[in-house]
Design a protein around this motif. Structure first.
Motif: not given
Length: 252
Positions: A49-60
């Protein structure tokens, strides 16, 4: 005469609200750091579907969340967690500790247990005592603190490798030199890159790109071997530091 079979025979309708969008995430905790990583491919079946879908996210400044499973649920869940953390920041004038964020995520997942978020979460960061920590969750909120954990499409390929390299399973230490309690950051990054490189070779739902978040405890600096890789430092208000290191993976 009308066809009575449609009335007499039972009919069934099915609707599946979930989809499996592939990808893999992992996290490894060190003595004073944590590495959280995920690939960027989003797929369904044999379609990318896409080659760039981030799975890691900064919370704090000290917490990073990796999500994997149904991409729509994952994005919505991250949005809701960030909202709850912002409310906490406004009410208490400080960021929520990592241990409390883990409990918050557990509560949010368990509250949706009858129609759960179809996501597997891995939370990594720095505890209040300055040690690295990893918390892994199932979709309905069961969680535990670990040293390393992998989840996603290639979990069956990556987790045994982590068990061997991080927990030293099936390894016999040399006489008089026990296995180390924690590996240094350069070794951990090498293990993470090798994990995703090998998973990409063997699993069609993993690939395209790799994003690695490095969370360092207060007062710590990057080793020269890691600084030479030129990771990007994210702005932070506290003493902890967060870096992002990106690498390409196979795109076929």
């Amino acid at each position: 005469m009308p066809d009575m079979s449609a009335i007499v025979n039972p009919q069934q309708r099915q609707f599946n609200p979930y989809a499996e969008n592939g990808g893999t995430i992992l996290a490894i905790a060190g003595a004073d750091f944590t590495v959280i990583a995920g690939d960027t491919r989003q797929s369904e079946g044999y379609s990318i579907q896409t080659r760039y879908a981030p799975k890691v996210f900064r919370l704090t400044d000290r917490a990073v969340l990796a999500v994997n499973g149904f991409a729509a649920d994952g994005n919505m869940f991250v949005k809701k967690v960030k909202q709850r953390l912002e409310w906490y920041r406004h009410a208490h004038a400080k960021d929520m500790p990592l241990r409390a964020i883990a409990r918050l995520i557990q509560t949010m997942l368990y509250a949706q247990r009858f129609f759960p978020y179809y996501v597997y979460n891995i939370l990594g960061g720095i505890e209040e005592d300055g040690t690295g920590a990893v918390y892994s969750f199932d979709p309905v909120g069961s969680y535990e603190r670990e040293t390393c954990r992998a989840a996603g499409a290639a979990q069956s390929l990556v987790q045994p490798f982590l068990d061997n390299q991080i927990y030293f399973k099936n390894q016999t230490a040399a006489q008089g030199s026990p296995h180390p309690a924690h590996l240094p950051l350069p070794d951990v990054l090498s293990i993470v890159i090798d994990s995703f490189t090998s998973a990409t070779e063997r699993h069609i739902e993993v690939g395209d790109g790799l994003e690695m978040y490095i969370v360092l405890a207060r007062g710590r600096t990057l080793p020269d071997a890691v600084a030479g890789l030129r990771p990007q430092e994210l702005p932070s208000a506290g003493g902890e530091k967060v870096f992002v290191l990106k690498r390409d993976l196979k795109k076929d």
